[in-house]
Design a protein around this motif. Structure first.
Motif, mmCIF file in Angstrom:
data_model
loop_
_atom_site.group_PDB
_atom_site.id
_atom_site.type_symbol
_atom_site.label_atom_id
_atom_site.label_comp_id
_atom_site.label_asym_id
_atom_site.label_seq_id
_atom_site.Cartn_x
_atom_site.Cartn_y
_atom_site.Cartn_z
ATOM 1 N N GLU B 318 0.666 -1.177 0.008
ATOM 2 C CA GLU B 318 -0.021 0.075 0.062
ATOM 3 C C GLU B 318 0.736 1.336 0.092
ATOM 4 O OE1 GLU B 318 -3.627 -0.113 2.654
ATOM 5 O OE2 GLU B 318 -2.773 -2.004 3.351
ATOM 6 N N VAL B 319 2.150 1.122 0.334
ATOM 7 C CA VAL B 319 3.058 2.423 0.528
ATOM 8 C C VAL B 319 3.856 2.562 -0.725
ATOM 9 C CG1 VAL B 319 4.930 3.379 1.693
ATOM 10 C CG2 VAL B 319 3.227 1.870 2.897
ATOM 11 N N LEU B 320 4.459 1.528 -1.383
ATOM 12 C CA LEU B 320 5.387 1.655 -2.518
ATOM 13 C C LEU B 320 4.647 2.221 -3.734
ATOM 14 C CD1 LEU B 320 7.896 -1.250 -2.810
ATOM 15 C CD2 LEU B 320 8.113 0.827 -1.240
ATOM 16 N N PRO B 321 3.682 1.899 -4.134
ATOM 17 C CA PRO B 321 3.150 2.578 -5.432
ATOM 18 C C PRO B 321 2.869 3.944 -5.177
ATOM 19 C CG PRO B 321 1.799 0.550 -4.981
ATOM 20 C CD PRO B 321 2.775 0.804 -3.854
ATOM 21 N N ALA B 322 2.348 4.404 -4.088
ATOM 22 C CA ALA B 322 2.176 5.867 -3.762
ATOM 23 C C ALA B 322 3.596 6.611 -3.668
ATOM 24 C CB ALA B 322 1.412 6.111 -2.503
ATOM 25 N N LEU B 323 4.423 5.988 -3.082
ATOM 26 C CA LEU B 323 5.667 6.519 -2.901
ATOM 27 C C LEU B 323 6.275 6.625 -4.346
ATOM 28 C CD1 LEU B 323 7.918 7.514 -0.583
ATOM 29 C CD2 LEU B 323 8.778 5.059 -0.609
ATOM 30 N N THR B 324 6.532 5.814 -5.150
ATOM 31 C CA THR B 324 6.995 5.944 -6.420
ATOM 32 C C THR B 324 6.265 6.710 -7.222
ATOM 33 O OG1 THR B 324 7.354 3.329 -6.234
ATOM 34 C CG2 THR B 324 7.490 4.502 -8.375
ATOM 35 N N SER B 325 5.076 6.939 -6.972
ATOM 36 C CA SER B 325 4.349 8.017 -8.005
ATOM 37 C C SER B 325 4.558 9.269 -7.456
ATOM 38 C CB SER B 325 3.102 7.737 -8.259
ATOM 39 O OG SER B 325 2.050 7.825 -7.141
ATOM 40 N N LYS B 326 4.593 9.613 -6.112
ATOM 41 C CA LYS B 326 4.899 10.869 -5.579
ATOM 42 C C LYS B 326 6.514 11.166 -5.946
ATOM 43 C CE LYS B 326 3.651 14.454 -3.045
ATOM 44 N NZ LYS B 326 2.447 15.175 -3.341
ATOM 45 N N PHE B 327 7.313 10.480 -5.878
ATOM 46 C CA PHE B 327 8.756 10.586 -6.433
ATOM 47 C C PHE B 327 8.678 10.939 -7.865
ATOM 48 C CE2 PHE B 327 10.583 8.313 -2.565
ATOM 49 C CZ PHE B 327 11.381 9.437 -2.287
ATOM 50 N N LYS B 328 7.813 10.212 -8.669
ATOM 51 C CA LYS B 328 8.043 10.529 -9.993
ATOM 52 C C LYS B 328 7.560 12.005 -10.363
ATOM 53 C CE LYS B 328 7.128 6.438 -12.400
ATOM 54 N NZ LYS B 328 6.018 5.374 -12.611
ATOM 55 N N GLU B 329 6.418 12.530 -9.413
ATOM 56 C CA GLU B 329 5.928 13.740 -9.463
ATOM 57 C C GLU B 329 6.899 14.834 -8.949
ATOM 58 O OE1 GLU B 329 2.433 14.075 -7.260
ATOM 59 O OE2 GLU B 329 3.045 15.797 -6.652
ATOM 60 N N LEU B 330 7.823 14.651 -7.990
ATOM 61 C CA LEU B 330 8.628 15.444 -7.286
ATOM 62 C C LEU B 330 10.066 15.482 -8.401
ATOM 63 C CD1 LEU B 330 7.925 14.521 -3.505
ATOM 64 C CD2 LEU B 330 7.320 16.528 -4.878
ATOM 65 N N LEU B 331 10.289 14.353 -8.738
ATOM 66 C CA LEU B 331 11.570 14.356 -9.268
ATOM 67 C C LEU B 331 11.360 14.319 -11.040
ATOM 68 C CD1 LEU B 331 13.076 11.546 -7.089
ATOM 69 C CD2 LEU B 331 13.782 14.143 -6.965
ATOM 70 N N PRO B 332 10.633 15.464 -11.450
ATOM 71 C CA PRO B 332 10.622 15.334 -12.949
ATOM 72 C C PRO B 332 11.722 15.025 -13.704
ATOM 73 C CG PRO B 332 10.609 17.843 -12.059
ATOM 74 C CD PRO B 332 10.953 16.714 -10.928
#
Lengths: 264, 335
Positions: B318-332
């Motif tokens: 439940e954590v990793l998908p959200a963490l991965t997509s948040k990083f994608k957003e923050l590290l364009p």
């Protein structure tokens, strides 16, 4: 093909660190009550390697283990996996030996057993992590040594060994007999089951003392130790962990990402 | 024993250069030699060692023994053992240092078996006892659950393999002077019993684990090869490397080469994200040098939280998908 495997009984390395206690004065680890000792990880893989060779080429596996207490248990475990015979090497004079002393005792036992094509050891023990006994034992027996094997095949009276490296492996060809130390990468050991468990439970495991293998007292004298332990300590480490939360795990993940991005 | 003098480093050459561990050994070897007011020597073995003798001097060696032979081109256990043992019997070093590497882990015990010295493997600290002048080595045992200090009262040489990255590298000073001594002893081919047939390099995708600034590691709790993809995806987004504890390697979810810990690699990235791993000591010793350790585990009692700086108590799925997509957003800029 006759393979001799040297195995060691150790404190279960998977115990939680909180259960790990030492006696700093006696320089010893205090086994936690109720946790049975186990066969050392890489030694179990060495038994597995021997079993795979036996599956292919037939022959015989002899297991030896030096140590105090119920070391017969790990020999029975190896027999349940597929080994044929086992010997316990137990004598007050064998206790607290360094790598040279240990290799000396194992060498004496192996010379008594005789008629071997291959000697296997684990890459290093899960307790003192020394990783030297195999190489010293090979020198004592006057045979070649290959360390950290991840695959062993017998081809035309020779041994073809893959030795694991940091970024790959090398393929080596060793004569018979040789001593090979086995690494974890050889793969999972088989689970003892069915008839083998029956055979193992009924097997008589002879105990050999110093005089049974002709071990000289001077070679077992701790005053002649090559290496001695002068201190033992448990590292104090406790970091304050900051728990990142949120209404959902997904929100906690978002909050964690925001914190980490600042650090990057 | 009184005849044994000086510190001898067994050098390693990687890609035509002195290996980083060798420069670290020269650094610590120099200190030990200075404390004993004795000399620091190094042995370089290879097909050709061109120019590296001068480098070894710049990094602190007083004497460089150079053994060049086509049989020494690449590690050959029997040949290296023979050359090194012969030199030790001639030079009689008091201390002999090797790296805790593929070469050192094989060579040191074999040498010691032949020389009858006292060897401490995988050391993280080396010092001289001021009173007795013997080498005192500190090494982790029981998978890092404890540390032992060991020494040799009588046996010589006093030998140690040093874990990589536990001491700073020696400082280079090209003005330093030293002596280069060719090793004349020819290799006895009858002593070469084990043949090297082949050497296979296995490439791992992405950044090399030891060099990565970010490592995302998964444990037993990941549960399947398929779930391990989530670890890979997060590592990819962060431009980092994938690591693992022993069970995922044993189960074949990931190549064994990415195993971190006592029986695997030692890493010290800026960020270490430990996912669904309990934090057995045998694993933790491989990542304790990381600047920031993040733990994601559903068990709040897991030992990994006792070494982590940041943590989330939840199911990684439940954590990793959200963490991965948040990083994608923050590290364009990163793909």
């Amino acid at each position: 093909m006759h393979t001799i495997v040297c195995i060691k009984q150790v404190l279960d390395p998977e115990i939680p660190p909180a259960k790990f206690k030492i006696d700093p004065e006696g320089k010893k680890v205090i086994p936690p009550p109720g946790v049975p000792p186990v066969i050392s990880v890489f030694d179990e893989r060495a038994v597995e390697a021997a079993c795979r060779l036996k599956d292919k080429h037939k022959g015989k596996i002899t297991v030896i283990s030096m140590g105090p207490g119920k070391v017969a248990d790990v020999i029975k475990h190896a027999i349940a996996m597929g080994a044929d015979d086992g010997f316990v090497l137990q004598d007050p004079a064998f206790e607290n030996l360094d790598s040279f002393g240990t290799a000396y005792v194992l060498g004496k036992a192996i010379q008594k057993i005789g008629g071997y094509d291959l000697v296997l050891c684990g890459r290093y023990s899960a307790d003192w992590n020394n990783g030297q006994v195999g190489s010293i034992l090979a020198e004592i027996l006057g045979i070649s040594v290959v360390t950290s094997a991840c695959d062993i095949e017998a081809v035309d009276k020779k041994l073809r060994v893959k030795r694991i490296l940091k970024d790959g492996y090398e393929v080596l060809e060793a004569p018979m007999p040789s001593l090979i130390t086995v690494s974890g990468e050889i793969g999972l050991p088989r689970l003892p089951a069915g008839m083998r468990l029956m055979i193992a439970s009924k097997k008589q495991i002879p105990v050999w003392k110093a005089q049974d293998i002709g071990a000289e007292p001077s070679a077992l004298d701790k005053a002649n130790a090559h290496l001695e332990v002068t201190g033992l300590s448990v590292p104090a480490r406790k970091t304050e962990c900051e728990f990142v939360t949120g209404n959902t795990p997904g929100e906690a993940a978002d909050n964690l990402a925001l914190k980490l991005v600042k650090l990057m | 024993m009184a005849n044994h003098k000086g510190v001898l480093v067994c050098g390693e050459i990687a890609d035509g250069k002195l290996a980083p561990i060798t420069i670290e050994l020269l650094g610590v070897g120099r200190k030990l030699a200075d404390e004993l007011t004795e000399e620091l020597c190094i042995l370089l073995m290879g097909g050709k060692t061109g120019g590296l003798d001068k480098e070894a001097i710049a990094y602190g060696a007083d004497q460089v023994y150079v053994a060049e032979d086509s049989l020494l081109d690449g590690y050959n256990s029997d040949a290296y053992t023979q050359v090194t043992a012969n030199l030790c019997q001639e030079v009689l070093p008091s201390i002999m240092l090797l790296g805790h590497t593929d070469v050192g882990c094989d060579l040191a015990p074999r040498l010691n078996a032949r020389l009858g010295g006292g060897l401490a493997m995988d050391c993280m600290g080396l010092s001289i006892d001021p009173a007795t002048k013997v080498l005192v080595s500190t090494r982790p045992i029981f998978g890092g659950n404890a540390y032992a200090t060991v020494l040799s009262k009588l046996a010589r040489p006093q030998m140690a393999t040093l874990r990589q990255k536990t001491v700073p590298p020696a400082e280079r000073n090209d003005a330093r002077q030293g002596q280069v001594i060719p090793v004349e002893n020819k290799i006895d081919p009858s002593g070469l019993k084990v043949k090297v047939i082949d050497r296979i390099k296995e490439e791992v995708e992405g950044v090399k684990l030891e060099d990565a600034e970010v490592v995302v590691a998964g444990g037993r709790g990941i549960g399947s090869a398929q779930n391990f993809e989530m670890i890979r995806e997060l590592a990819r987004v962060l431009g980092g490397s994938v690591g693992a504890t022993r069970p995922p390697c044993d189960e074949g979810w990931t190549p064994v080469m990415v195993q971190i810990g006592q029986s695997g690699k030692v890493v010290s990235p800026k960020l270490y994200i430990a996912v669904a791993l309990s934090g057995a000591m045998s694993h933790i010793v491989g990542c304790l040098g990381s600047k920031v350790i993040v733990a994601i585990n559903k068990d709040p009692e897991a030992n990994i939280f006792s070494v982590a700086h940041l943590g989330i108590v939840a199911d990684f799925k439940e954590v990793l998908p959200a963490l991965t997509s948040k990083f994608k957003e923050l590290l364009p800029t990163q793909k």
